[in-house]
Design an enzyme around this catalytic site. Structure first.
Site, PDB file in Angstrom:
ATOM      1  N   ASP A  18       6.709   9.140  -1.671  1.00 46.84           N
ATOM      2  CA  ASP A  18       5.861  10.322  -1.785  1.00 46.84           C
ATOM      3  C   ASP A  18       5.054  10.569  -0.509  1.00 46.84           C
ATOM      4  O   ASP A  18       4.511  11.652  -0.313  1.00 46.84           O
ATOM      5  CB  ASP A  18       4.825  10.119  -2.910  1.00 46.84           C
ATOM      6  CG  ASP A  18       5.231  10.708  -4.247  1.00 46.84           C
ATOM      7  OD1 ASP A  18       6.056  11.635  -4.263  1.00 46.84           O
ATOM      8  OD2 ASP A  18       4.690  10.237  -5.266  1.00 46.84           O
ATOM      9  N   LYS A  64      14.352  14.366 -11.505  1.00 45.51           N
ATOM     10  CA  LYS A  64      14.505  13.388 -10.413  1.00 45.51           C
ATOM     11  C   LYS A  64      15.604  12.385 -10.756  1.00 45.51           C
ATOM     12  O   LYS A  64      16.456  12.071  -9.931  1.00 45.51           O
ATOM     13  CB  LYS A  64      13.173  12.672 -10.146  1.00 45.51           C
ATOM     14  CG  LYS A  64      12.152  13.545  -9.436  1.00 45.51           C
ATOM     15  CD  LYS A  64      10.756  12.896  -9.395  1.00 45.51           C
ATOM     16  CE  LYS A  64       9.728  13.916  -8.902  1.00 45.51           C
ATOM     17  NZ  LYS A  64       8.338  13.413  -8.961  1.00 45.51           N
ATOM     18  N   GLN A 104       4.374   9.007 -11.049  1.00 48.60           N
ATOM     19  CA  GLN A 104       4.163  10.437 -11.258  1.00 48.60           C
ATOM     20  C   GLN A 104       2.684  10.718 -11.546  1.00 48.60           C
ATOM     21  O   GLN A 104       2.069  10.057 -12.374  1.00 48.60           O
ATOM     22  CB  GLN A 104       5.054  10.920 -12.419  1.00 48.60           C
ATOM     23  CG  GLN A 104       5.055  12.415 -12.642  1.00 48.60           C
ATOM     24  CD  GLN A 104       5.736  13.207 -11.524  1.00 48.60           C
ATOM     25  OE1 GLN A 104       6.626  12.695 -10.843  1.00 48.60           O
ATOM     26  NE2 GLN A 104       5.322  14.442 -11.333  1.00 48.60           N
TER      27      GLN A 104
HETATM   28  N1  GUN Z   1       3.001  15.327  -9.483  1.00 44.56           N
HETATM   29  C1  GUN Z   1       3.295  16.553  -9.020  1.00 44.56           C
HETATM   30  N2  GUN Z   1       3.972  16.470  -7.877  1.00 44.56           N
HETATM   31  C2  GUN Z   1       4.113  15.167  -7.598  1.00 44.56           C
HETATM   32  C3  GUN Z   1       4.748  14.448  -6.560  1.00 44.56           C
HETATM   33  O1  GUN Z   1       5.303  15.003  -5.605  1.00 44.56           O
HETATM   34  N3  GUN Z   1       4.677  13.093  -6.666  1.00 44.56           N
HETATM   35  C4  GUN Z   1       4.050  12.467  -7.655  1.00 44.56           C
HETATM   36  N4  GUN Z   1       4.016  11.142  -7.639  1.00 44.56           N
HETATM   37  N5  GUN Z   1       3.452  13.097  -8.653  1.00 44.56           N
HETATM   38  C5  GUN Z   1       3.493  14.443  -8.618  1.00 44.56           C
END
Ligand code: GUN
Length: 297
Positions: free
Chosen positions: A120, A53, A97
């Site tokens: 998200d 990211k 995350q």
């Molecule tokens: N863990 C796995 N996929 C995601 C996501 O799209 N966002 C977040 N915050 N954690 C994750």
């Protein structure tokens, strides 16, 4: 039947080209879109996602902040970090995350994120807005699947979409998005899951089968209608002694067995995978546009 591969790399590159233009337009107004990612602990898969990211943000010329907190972080420390990011004008969107270490309360953390920065789309306010079709962020993975359908010319209007899996981050929002009025939606939607009776009978009725159940090669050829479009959201690591790593990634669909029945299908890896980060970046740009007064809606 000759099938067509729908590749996330191709679709995401098209979207990145559009995002670069929107980022340039923002920068011309003195706004650099800023995305922060909070990682608590050392979960190996999460570390990979978080690094990717950050790298993507930087390659797009966005402002990228990665906040690494130790596994022993307390709820109060994490809540203080969320409050700090909510108040930071250089950060237009952020996420924490998941999964968090077991001693931390994920729900309380998600609820504390400002809905205007919730890229998200995990905050209940944004989930509700999405459900009723109000402008909001869209959750990244389902939004990525929808973009793959739209941009590869798959007709969704009036079609029977069967979603396999009912998670809060893929299955449920995916179903809500496909039943909505509008482009890339207007579908008749059925959701099936681990407790569904006669599941193969239902998946065989799908014009578009979207699979996110988290079980390696769960969907077999007998579960797919001739000519269906199959989207595989699964990423499962299985043992493979022929690989030097000892393992490989497979989807929730038995690709080799299913592909010849489909009119289009996404492989794993190379299918949906690249779309999640892409749509996260799109949400961050959207957040910056909103904050700077030019709404992209
Ligand atoms: N863990 C796995 N996929 C995601 C996501 O799209 N966002 C977040 N915050 N954690 C994750």
């Amino acid at each position: 039947m000759t099938t067509r591969l729908i590749l996330g790399k191709d679709v995401s590159e098209e979207i990145y080209a559009e995002l670069r233009q929107r980022i340039e337009a923002l920068k011309a107004k003195g706004v650099t879109p800023g995305l922060a990612v909070v990682l608590v602990g050392e979960d190996p898969a999460s570390q990979v996602y978080v690094r990717k990211k950050g790298e993507m943000c930087e390659s797009l010329g966005m402002h990228s902040v990665t906040v690494r907190m130790p596994a022993e972080t307390t709820q109060e420390q994490l809540m203080a970090k969320v409050a700090e990011l909510n108040a930071d004008p250089a950060i237009h969107g952020f996420l924490v995350q998941l999964p968090l270490p077991k001693h931390l309360d994920e729900e309380q953390v998600i609820n504390a994120i400002s809905p205007s920065k919730d890229v998200d789309c995990f905050h209940p306010e944004n989930v509700g807005r999405m459900l009723i079709g109000e402008p909001t962020f869209l959750p990244a993975t389902p939004a990525g699947v929808q973009q793959m359908l739209i941009r590869s010319g798959v007709e969704t209007k009036g079609k029977h979409v069967v979603v396999v899996g009912r998670s809060n981050i893929v299955g449920k929002p995916m179903a809500a998005m496909m039943v909505q009025k509008g482009a890339g939606a207007d579908s008749t939607v059925t959701v099936v899951h681990s407790r569904t009776q006669n599941l193969p009978e239902i998946t065989r009725q799908a014009d578009i089968l979207i699979v996110a159940i988290g079980k390696p090669r769960f969907v077999t050829a007998d579960m797919v209608k001739e000519g269906a479009v199959v989207i595989d959201v699964g990423t499962n690591r299985i043992e493979d002694p022929t690989r030097s790593s000892g393992s490989r990634l497979v989807g929730d669909v038995d690709f080799d067995a299913v592909k010849d029945k489909t009119s289009a299908i996404t492989p794993v890896p190379g299918g949906v995978g690249p779309m999640t980060i892409c749509m996260l970046m799109a949400n961050a740009v959207k957040a910056a546009e909103k904050a700077s007064g030019r709404d992209s809606e």
